[in-house]
Each structure stands twice: as structure tokens, then as C-alpha cells.
Design a protein around this motif. Structure first.
Motif, PDB file in Angstrom:
ATOM      1  N   LYS A 328      64.232  58.343  82.092  1.00 49.94           N
ATOM      2  CA  LYS A 328      62.966  58.776  81.484  1.00 49.94           C
ATOM      3  C   LYS A 328      61.777  58.289  82.300  1.00 49.94           C
ATOM      4  CE  LYS A 328      60.248  58.387  77.201  1.00 49.94           C
ATOM      5  NZ  LYS A 328      60.209  57.801  75.831  1.00 49.94           N
ATOM      6  N   ASN A 329      61.786  57.033  82.697  1.00 46.65           N
ATOM      7  CA  ASN A 329      60.702  56.494  83.523  1.00 46.65           C
ATOM      8  C   ASN A 329      60.652  57.166  84.889  1.00 46.65           C
ATOM      9  OD1 ASN A 329      60.153  54.783  81.417  1.00 46.65           O
ATOM     10  ND2 ASN A 329      60.973  52.950  82.392  1.00 46.65           N
ATOM     11  N   GLY A 330      61.815  57.532  85.379  1.00 42.60           N
ATOM     12  CA  GLY A 330      61.875  58.227  86.666  1.00 42.60           C
ATOM     13  C   GLY A 330      61.170  59.562  86.628  1.00 42.60           C
ATOM     14  N   ASN A 331      61.346  60.297  85.555  1.00 40.22           N
ATOM     15  CA  ASN A 331      60.662  61.594  85.411  1.00 40.22           C
ATOM     16  C   ASN A 331      59.150  61.424  85.443  1.00 40.22           C
ATOM     17  OD1 ASN A 331      63.035  63.114  85.230  1.00 40.22           O
ATOM     18  ND2 ASN A 331      63.178  62.842  83.016  1.00 40.22           N
ATOM     19  N   GLN A 332      58.667  60.366  84.818  1.00 38.86           N
ATOM     20  CA  GLN A 332      57.222  60.089  84.839  1.00 38.86           C
ATOM     21  C   GLN A 332      56.772  59.633  86.226  1.00 38.86           C
ATOM     22  OE1 GLN A 332      56.265  61.730  81.774  1.00 38.86           O
ATOM     23  NE2 GLN A 332      54.637  60.267  82.264  1.00 38.86           N
ATOM     24  N   ASN A 333      57.577  58.802  86.847  1.00 38.44           N
ATOM     25  CA  ASN A 333      57.216  58.260  88.161  1.00 38.44           C
ATOM     26  C   ASN A 333      57.069  59.357  89.209  1.00 38.44           C
ATOM     27  OD1 ASN A 333      56.822  55.957  89.990  1.00 38.44           O
ATOM     28  ND2 ASN A 333      58.816  56.515  90.838  1.00 38.44           N
ATOM     29  N   LEU A 334      57.904  60.379  89.120  1.00 45.67           N
ATOM     30  CA  LEU A 334      57.886  61.461  90.104  1.00 45.67           C
ATOM     31  C   LEU A 334      56.545  62.201  90.150  1.00 45.67           C
ATOM     32  CD1 LEU A 334      61.427  62.991  89.515  1.00 45.67           C
ATOM     33  CD2 LEU A 334      60.654  61.760  91.553  1.00 45.67           C
ATOM     34  N   LYS A 335      55.791  62.151  89.060  1.00 44.43           N
ATOM     35  CA  LYS A 335      54.517  62.861  89.000  1.00 44.43           C
ATOM     36  C   LYS A 335      53.493  62.283  89.973  1.00 44.43           C
ATOM     37  CE  LYS A 335      55.228  64.168  84.152  1.00 44.43           C
ATOM     38  NZ  LYS A 335      54.750  64.040  82.756  1.00 44.43           N
ATOM     39  N   ARG A 336      53.749  61.087  90.489  1.00 36.45           N
ATOM     40  CA  ARG A 336      52.819  60.466  91.444  1.00 36.45           C
ATOM     41  C   ARG A 336      52.971  61.014  92.859  1.00 36.45           C
ATOM     42  NH1 ARG A 336      53.046  54.814  92.490  1.00 36.45           N
ATOM     43  NH2 ARG A 336      55.292  54.700  92.108  1.00 36.45           N
ATOM     44  N   PHE A 337      54.034  61.780  93.100  1.00 38.03           N
ATOM     45  CA  PHE A 337      54.363  62.153  94.478  1.00 38.03           C
ATOM     46  C   PHE A 337      54.442  63.668  94.633  1.00 38.03           C
ATOM     47  CE2 PHE A 337      56.357  58.111  93.348  1.00 38.03           C
ATOM     48  CZ  PHE A 337      55.733  57.268  94.265  1.00 38.03           C
ATOM     49  N   SER A 338      53.640  64.191  95.541  1.00 39.71           N
ATOM     50  CA  SER A 338      53.574  65.638  95.766  1.00 39.71           C
ATOM     51  C   SER A 338      53.243  65.905  97.224  1.00 39.71           C
ATOM     52  CB  SER A 338      52.502  66.255  94.857  1.00 39.71           C
ATOM     53  OG  SER A 338      52.056  67.496  95.353  1.00 39.71           O
ATOM     54  N   TRP A 339      54.037  66.741  97.884  1.00 40.81           N
ATOM     55  CA  TRP A 339      53.744  67.104  99.271  1.00 40.81           C
ATOM     56  C   TRP A 339      52.394  67.808  99.374  1.00 40.81           C
ATOM     57  CZ3 TRP A 339      56.183  64.367 102.488  1.00 40.81           C
ATOM     58  CH2 TRP A 339      57.541  64.075 102.370  1.00 40.81           C
ATOM     59  N   GLU A 340      52.081  68.631  98.384  1.00 41.51           N
ATOM     60  CA  GLU A 340      50.804  69.347  98.414  1.00 41.51           C
ATOM     61  C   GLU A 340      49.628  68.370  98.358  1.00 41.51           C
ATOM     62  OE1 GLU A 340      48.409  72.939  96.063  1.00 41.51           O
ATOM     63  OE2 GLU A 340      50.360  72.244  95.335  1.00 41.51           O
ATOM     64  N   ASN A 341      49.699  67.386  97.445  1.00 44.92           N
ATOM     65  CA  ASN A 341      48.619  66.401  97.340  1.00 44.92           C
ATOM     66  C   ASN A 341      48.516  65.552  98.603  1.00 44.92           C
ATOM     67  OD1 ASN A 341      48.063  67.317  94.769  1.00 44.92           O
ATOM     68  ND2 ASN A 341      49.175  65.673  93.732  1.00 44.92           N
ATOM     69  N   SER A 342      49.663  65.175  99.159  1.00 44.10           N
ATOM     70  CA  SER A 342      49.651  64.363 100.373  1.00 44.10           C
ATOM     71  C   SER A 342      49.057  65.134 101.544  1.00 44.10           C
ATOM     72  CB  SER A 342      51.076  63.897 100.698  1.00 44.10           C
ATOM     73  OG  SER A 342      51.551  63.027  99.692  1.00 44.10           O
ATOM     74  N   ALA A 343      49.438  66.399 101.673  1.00 38.72           N
ATOM     75  CA  ALA A 343      48.877  67.223 102.747  1.00 38.72           C
ATOM     76  C   ALA A 343      47.377  67.418 102.556  1.00 38.72           C
ATOM     77  CB  ALA A 343      49.588  68.573 102.797  1.00 38.72           C
ATOM     78  N   MET A 344      46.936  67.519 101.313  1.00 41.14           N
ATOM     79  CA  MET A 344      45.505  67.665 101.053  1.00 41.14           C
ATOM     80  C   MET A 344      44.745  66.414 101.489  1.00 41.14           C
ATOM     81  SD  MET A 344      43.025  69.546 100.128  1.00 41.14           S
ATOM     82  CE  MET A 344      43.874  70.947  99.377  1.00 41.14           C
ATOM     83  N   GLN A 345      45.336  65.236 101.298  1.00 40.56           N
ATOM     84  CA  GLN A 345      44.711  64.007 101.778  1.00 40.56           C
ATOM     85  C   GLN A 345      44.556  64.036 103.300  1.00 40.56           C
ATOM     86  OE1 GLN A 345      47.591  61.392  99.232  1.00 40.56           O
ATOM     87  NE2 GLN A 345      45.899  60.074  99.823  1.00 40.56           N
TER      88      GLN A 345
END
Length: 357
Positions: A328-345
Motif C-alpha cells: 500500500k505504501n509502495g503505491n503511494q510512493n510511486l506517485k513521486r516518480f515520473s519520467w515526464e516530470n523529470s524531463a520537464m525539470q
């Protein structure tokens, strides 16, 4: 030929290399940047192995050399002939004699623990990395932990370093839940000293659940000092699969009772996030980068203590409540990581850099 006159080039040598976390970062960021910045030019040597990605990115083949020689000779010569555009490097190394570039340093493991690597690799990195770090206009890295390590070992000003997390790649849906292995513990990573497979194997021999197998996915790499690896493959209940495709990996994550990652050193650590994406509880090393990446979604162990690793494995097998909490915590944790957001940075940092120049 008009496209080559644009002012940003990406070093796509990563398309000639086997897929590890570093190449995964480069490929996924390149795909995202290609959508955001259609004028990007991707250049690579001729020995590409990721042909579908190369076609997707419209990669241009330049030069006659391969490997390091291509990167240090052909690539800078091409750049100088094309008005010295900004070069983006996504996989640690970059041309030594080129200054209009940004680099990505995933970790400084070869400085922290040189004994894990081949002598030639260590010599090369210790010569190259401080020099390109000093000259680069900007440095990307994949965690706050790695940023601190770069500052410590390469003596780089903190202002010059931008943290851009890895994302979680979308692996295929599993085709089945059950595997031919029965009940098993899964480990994924290169077979080298840094990944601490030796201690995992020893800890597995101490667990009380003798009906489990240990499945280890990955292979060795010439950059590492692989002395002693031949002694790992001595038991019938430990299976080394070598490299597997994404469909096979999806099935393995889905069918595993738990995922073990007792690594001694990481700049980031993608496999635990992949395990979380498939609902697999994770047991990881209590080290800085993995605490940063895994948060409250993993159980932590001392990677140097085989008894503690074995007790952690047994606890996760026995305690369904703990497993469910970690999933359950893993599902929430995954929301912090996104290739799209990283590329936007990266896009925003590059845009600002160009505006300032």
C-alpha cells in the motif's frame, strides 16, 4: 540537413550499451525531451543495439569510431563543425575537450569504492570525471544523496548541480501470476560486488523457509571486478536467469513473495520501484539513497549483516500485514516518480541555461 543547425544535441551513445538503470534513465528522458523539444538532434556511433528507440528518436549516425573513442574524438569534431551547439550528456561520461555541455552523473561509486571496479575503469573515471565536472555548465544527478557525494568527491559547487529523479518505466502487464519456480524471493541487478549478491546468497541459506527459491535476474559487466562470482552458483535452489525481457520481468515481479535489494551503494535504485509497481513488498539496504527513494514503502536491513537479511526475509514471508502495508505504501510512493516530470525539470533547466548564455 536543416535540423542539424539547431542548437541542442543529445549524445545518444547510450543506444549502443546494454540496458542498466543508467541507460534506462537516458532512454526515457530522451523520449520525453523529444516530445517537448522537437528540434533536438540525437547523434550516435554506428553500433546501435536499441534500434526501435533509435528510429523513434531519428538518431543520426556520425563518425567512424565506437565507444569511448567516438565520444572523445568523433563527437566533439562533429560539434565543432556545427557551430559548437549545446550538448546534453545523460550517462555519466562526456567529451573531455568540449565546454558547451551539460552532464549527468548518476553516482560516484568508482571514487567511493574503487575495488568494486576494474582497474582500467577506475583510472578512466578518476581522470575524466573531475575534469568534465569542472567544465560542464550544469550537472544533473538522480538523488540528493548523489548530489552530496558529487560535492564531496568531485568538489563541485552545489549551485551547479540539479537533482532529477528517475521515473518508473511502464513495464508490460504480467501474462500470468504463477511461475515455474514455485515460491520464490526475487533479486534484480548486475552481478557485481556493489549489488551484494554474495551476502544475499549467504542470507538465503539461513532462512527458515526452506521451500523457497532465490531468483536472481541480471548478468555481469566488464567494468566491474567480478572476481569470486563463479562461487555464487553452487546451489540448486538459487537460480540465475541472466538478462530477461520486460515481459518475463513483469511475471517475475508479480509472482515473487518479496523483492530483496541488499545493495551496498546506489545513486538511486530503480528495481525496488519496479517491484512496488507490481505490488511486490520490498526489502532493501538501509543506505542513504534507498531511504530517499523508498521512503516508508520498504523494510530496511543492514546489507553487511547476513543474519539480519535472513531475519528480514523470514519476517516478510511470515507477516502478511506487514507485506500488505508495504504494498500500500509502495503505491503511494510511486506517485513521486515520473519520467515526464523529470524531463520537464531538465527542459526547464536547459531553457534557463540557454536564456542566460
Amino acid at each position: 540537413m536543416e535540423k542539424q543547425k539547431k542548437n541542442i544535441i543529445i549524445n545518444a551513445r547510450f543506444l549502443t550499451q546494454k540496458l542498466t538503470g543508467v541507460q534506462r534513465f537516458a532512454i526515457e528522458i530522451a523520449r520525453q525531451l523529444n516530445e517537448m523539444m522537437p528540434d533536438l538532434v540525437f547523434v550516435a556511433p554506428s553500433d546501435i543495439i536499441h534500434h526501435e528507440v533509435a528510429a523513434e528518436l531519428n538518431v543520426i549516425i556520425i563518425g567512424k569510431c565506437k565507444g569511448v573513442m567516438w565520444e572523445q574524438l568523433d563527437l566533439p569534431l562533429y560539434l565543432k563543425r556545427n557551430n559548437k551547439p549545446l550538448l546534453i550528456n545523460l550517462c555519466n561520461v562526456a567529451p573531455l575537450f568540449y565546454t558547451n555541455q551539460v552532464i549527468t552523473i548518476h553516482d560516484v561509486a568508482s571514487f567511493v569504492n574503487p575495488q568494486w571496479f576494474s582497474k582500467n575503469f577506475v583510472r578512466f573515471y578518476k581522470f575524466l570525471m573531475p575534469r568534465i565536472s569542472k567544465k560542464a555548465k550544469l550537472i544533473f544527478t538522480v538523488s540528493d544523496f548523489s548530489k552530496a557525494e558529487i560535492i564531496k568527491y568531485l568538489h563541485v559547487d552545489a549551485v551547479k548541480i540539479k537533482v532529477v529523479y528517475n521515473g518508473v518505466s511502464e513495464l508490460p502487464a504480467p501474462s500470468f501470476i504463477e511461475t515455474n519456480y514455485g515460491k520464490y524471493i526475487l533479486a534484480v541487478g548486475s552481478i557485481d560486488k556493489r549489488k551484494n549478491i554474495q551476502n544475499l546468497v549467504e542470507a538465503f541459506g539461513l532462512i527458515k523457509h526452506k521451500n523457497f527459491k532465490l531468483i536472481i535476474v541480471g548478468d555481469s559487466n566488464a567494468i566491474f571486478n567480478n572476481e569470486g562470482n563463479e562461487n555464487l552458483k553452487t546451489r540448486n535452489d538459487i537460480i540465475f536467469t541472466g538478462r530477461v525481457n520486460d515481459h518475463e520481468l513483469a511475471n517475475l515481479y508479480t509472482g515473487a513473495q518479496l523483492f530483496a535489494y541488499p545493495s551496498l551503494y546506489e545513486g538511486f535504485g530503480i528495481p525496488p520501484l519496479e517491484a512496488m509497481a507490481y505490488g511486490c513488498p520490498t526489502l532493501v539496504s538501509d543506505i542513504g539513497s534507498l531511504r530517499e527513494v523508498c521512503g516508508n514503502a520498504s523494510m530496511y536491513i543492514n546489507p553487511l549483516d547476513t543474519k539480519e537479511i535472513s531475519k528480514g526475509i523470514d519476517l516478510l514471508i511470515d507477516d502478511s500485514t506487514l507485506r500488505n502495508t508495504l504494498v500500500k505504501n509502495g503505491n503511494q510512493n510511486l506517485k513521486r516518480f515520473s519520467w515526464e516530470n523529470s524531463a520537464m525539470q531538465i527542459f526547464n533547466s536547459i531553457t534557463f541555461l540557454i536564456a542566460q548564455s
